[in-house]
Design a protein around this motif. Structure first.
Motif, short mmCIF file in Angstrom:
data_model
loop_
_atom_site.label_atom_id
_atom_site.label_comp_id
_atom_site.label_asym_id
_atom_site.label_seq_id
_atom_site.Cartn_x
_atom_site.Cartn_y
_atom_site.Cartn_z
N LEU A 178 0.83 -1.21 0.00
CA LEU A 178 0.00 0.00 0.00
C LEU A 178 0.87 1.25 0.00
CD1 LEU A 178 -2.82 -0.92 2.58
CD2 LEU A 178 -2.81 -1.20 0.10
N GLY A 179 1.94 1.23 0.79
CA GLY A 179 2.85 2.37 0.83
C GLY A 179 3.54 2.58 -0.51
N ALA A 180 3.97 1.47 -1.12
CA ALA A 180 4.66 1.56 -2.42
C ALA A 180 3.72 2.05 -3.51
CB ALA A 180 5.23 0.19 -2.79
N ALA A 181 2.41 1.78 -3.34
CA ALA A 181 1.42 2.23 -4.34
C ALA A 181 1.08 3.70 -4.17
CB ALA A 181 0.16 1.38 -4.23
N GLY A 182 1.62 4.34 -3.13
CA GLY A 182 1.41 5.77 -2.94
C GLY A 182 0.18 6.14 -2.13
N LEU A 183 -0.43 5.17 -1.44
CA LEU A 183 -1.60 5.50 -0.62
C LEU A 183 -1.18 6.36 0.56
CD1 LEU A 183 -2.81 3.09 -2.28
CD2 LEU A 183 -4.17 2.57 -0.26
N ALA A 184 -1.99 7.36 0.87
CA ALA A 184 -1.70 8.27 1.98
C ALA A 184 -1.71 7.50 3.30
CB ALA A 184 -2.74 9.39 2.03
N PRO A 185 -0.90 7.94 4.27
CA PRO A 185 -0.87 7.27 5.59
C PRO A 185 -2.25 7.12 6.20
CG PRO A 185 0.93 8.84 5.43
CD PRO A 185 0.09 9.03 4.20
N ARG A 215 -6.66 3.39 7.67
CA ARG A 215 -8.04 2.93 7.57
C ARG A 215 -8.09 1.48 7.11
NH1 ARG A 215 -10.59 4.73 2.64
NH2 ARG A 215 -10.29 2.56 2.07
N ARG A 216 -7.24 1.14 6.13
CA ARG A 216 -7.18 -0.24 5.66
C ARG A 216 -6.76 -1.18 6.79
NH1 ARG A 216 -6.15 -1.06 -0.08
NH2 ARG A 216 -7.52 0.42 -1.15
N LEU A 217 -5.73 -0.77 7.54
CA LEU A 217 -5.25 -1.60 8.63
C LEU A 217 -6.33 -1.80 9.69
CD1 LEU A 217 -3.03 -3.18 10.01
CD2 LEU A 217 -2.15 -1.03 10.96
N SER A 218 -7.11 -0.76 9.96
CA SER A 218 -8.21 -0.87 10.91
C SER A 218 -9.21 -1.94 10.47
CB SER A 218 -8.91 0.48 11.07
OG SER A 218 -10.03 0.37 11.91
N ALA A 219 -9.52 -1.95 9.17
CA ALA A 219 -10.44 -2.96 8.64
C ALA A 219 -9.86 -4.36 8.79
CB ALA A 219 -10.74 -2.67 7.17
N LEU A 220 -8.56 -4.51 8.52
CA LEU A 220 -7.92 -5.82 8.63
C LEU A 220 -7.91 -6.30 10.08
CD1 LEU A 220 -4.85 -5.55 6.20
CD2 LEU A 220 -7.25 -5.98 5.71
N ARG A 221 -7.64 -5.38 11.00
CA ARG A 221 -7.62 -5.76 12.41
C ARG A 221 -8.98 -6.27 12.87
NH1 ARG A 221 -4.27 -0.50 14.50
NH2 ARG A 221 -2.18 -1.43 14.53
N GLN A 222 -10.03 -5.55 12.48
CA GLN A 222 -11.37 -5.98 12.89
C GLN A 222 -11.74 -7.31 12.25
OE1 GLN A 222 -14.44 -2.91 13.56
NE2 GLN A 222 -13.08 -1.53 12.45
N GLN A 228 2.59 6.15 10.51
CA GLN A 228 2.71 7.46 11.13
C GLN A 228 1.97 8.50 10.30
OE1 GLN A 228 4.22 8.40 14.08
NE2 GLN A 228 4.33 6.19 14.45
N GLN A 229 1.17 9.31 10.96
CA GLN A 229 0.40 10.35 10.27
C GLN A 229 0.70 11.71 10.87
OE1 GLN A 229 -3.83 9.40 9.62
NE2 GLN A 229 -3.45 7.52 10.74
N GLY A 230 0.83 12.67 10.01
CA GLY A 230 0.96 14.04 10.49
C GLY A 230 -0.39 14.54 10.99
N GLN A 231 -0.39 15.53 11.84
CA GLN A 231 -1.64 16.09 12.34
C GLN A 231 -2.28 16.95 11.25
OE1 GLN A 231 -3.15 15.53 15.10
NE2 GLN A 231 -4.71 17.11 15.19
N THR A 232 -3.45 16.54 10.81
CA THR A 232 -4.17 17.28 9.78
C THR A 232 -5.26 18.10 10.42
OG1 THR A 232 -3.76 15.50 8.19
CG2 THR A 232 -5.47 17.10 7.64
N LEU A 233 -5.14 19.41 10.28
CA LEU A 233 -6.16 20.29 10.87
C LEU A 233 -7.40 20.29 10.00
CD1 LEU A 233 -4.01 23.36 11.96
CD2 LEU A 233 -4.81 21.47 13.37
#
Length: 318
Positions: free
Chosen positions: A64-71, A76-83, A106-111
């Motif tokens: 997913l990271g190599a495909a350029g998906l945003a953190p 969100r994908r990881l959350s679905a996999l965990r559940q 890791q995600q930056g704080q998005t206002l």
């Protein structure tokens, strides 16, 4: 065989999410897409959800990271996999959870993005100048969004009964079918009353009784002739994008979520507290509401500069 098994596991998981957690159709569709993408990756590697290892999950997240998906999207994908994997473990499909040790990206704080009070006034003024019954509907929807901070899905799915008697408080059914009370402003109540006078015009005609010109019945506040029976999120998005252009505001800056953020930010800037805001927004966790603390910080700085004696003295120099 493997594809049939994984498809049935995904379906069982989605049924659980709908029955036990009250997940909306929109949420279920998102989960299905995420899990189908994950399973396709596993099957390509000769694995599946029942025998996937932690290494398989890490490889998928790296893809997913190599495909350029945003953190944020990766998280969100990881959350679905965990559940999904917690479901497989708890229901006995496997005896471990390979997702338990995988950290979120890791995600930056998005206002949150929001409009100024002046820009909101321009949107409302432009909507109020729209003629006819569609103008009344548009104004009512914009006023309700800004007055309550509802999610767009909550707005378009509002039942007629919730607003039929000129309420001062509106009952909103949110995520997980949880209900909350939100107060209505006077302008929102006025716009709602005007819209209710013309609401029947948006209800499809009842042809079953031989009167094609007679309105049928609808349980929704904002009925539509579409198959959902109510105005769609996509249609409301188009309506407010067009409204933004008419108001001299870049349409890229306006969306239902921006109206929700504007409601929250303006409330905090004018003295509301986070706990009250949490209840009105329907957040289950206060940490979600804390994305708006940038507004509080700005307000507190202004209070200190205006009222603290040392700040006033500093302005006189030495």
């Amino acid at each position: 065989m493997a594809k049939a098994l994984t498809s049935s596991l995904i379906s069982a998981f989605l049924e659980m999410m709908a029955a036990e957690r009250g997940a909306s159709a929109h949420t279920l569709d998102a989960y299905r897409r995420d899990l189908e993408d994950y399973v396709a990756s596993l099957l390509a590697g000769k694995s599946g959800p029942v025998d996937a290892t932690e290494k398989d999950l890490r490889r998928y997240m790296a893809e997913l990271g190599a495909a350029g998906l945003a953190p944020r999207t990766q998280a969100r994908r990881l959350s679905a996999l965990r559940q999904f994997h917690k479901f497989l473990y708890s229901d006995g499909y496997r005896n471990d959870d390979p997702s338990s040790n995988i950290d979120s990206p890791q995600q930056g704080q998005t206002l949150p993005k929001f409009l100024s009070i002046d820009e909101i006034d321009r949107l409302i003024t432009t909507a109020a100048n729209h003629p006819g019954i569609k103008g009344k509907r548009l104004l009512a929807m914009v006023e309700l969004m800004y007055a309550t901070g509802m999610r767009v899905s909550e707005l378009v799915e509002l039942p007629y009964a919730a607003a039929a008697r000129d309420p001062q408080m509106l009952i909103v059914r949110g995520k997980g079918s949880k209900e909350r009370l939100v107060p209505l402003s006077d302008p929102a109540r006025d716009a709602l009353r005007d819209y209710l006078d013309v609401r029947d015009a948006f209800i499809p005609s009842d042809k079953s009784d031989g009167h094609a010109d007679r309105p049928g019945q609808s349980s929704y506040l904002f009925p539509s002739r579409g198959k959902t029976g109510h105005l769609t999120r996509q249609m409301f998005l188009k309506m407010i994008k067009d409204l933004a252009i008419e108001s001299g505001i870049a349409p890229s800056r306006v969306s239902p979520h921006v109206l929700r953020h504007s409601f929250a930010s303006h409330l905090l800037a004018n003295g509301a507290d986070l706990r009250s805001l949490q209840k009105m927004l329907g957040h289950s966790d206060i940490s979600t509401t804390q994305i708006y603390t940038h507004v509080l910080e700005s307000r507190l700085r202004g209070l200190v500069q205006e009222h603290h004696p040392l700040a006033r003295m500093a302005g006189h120099g030495s």
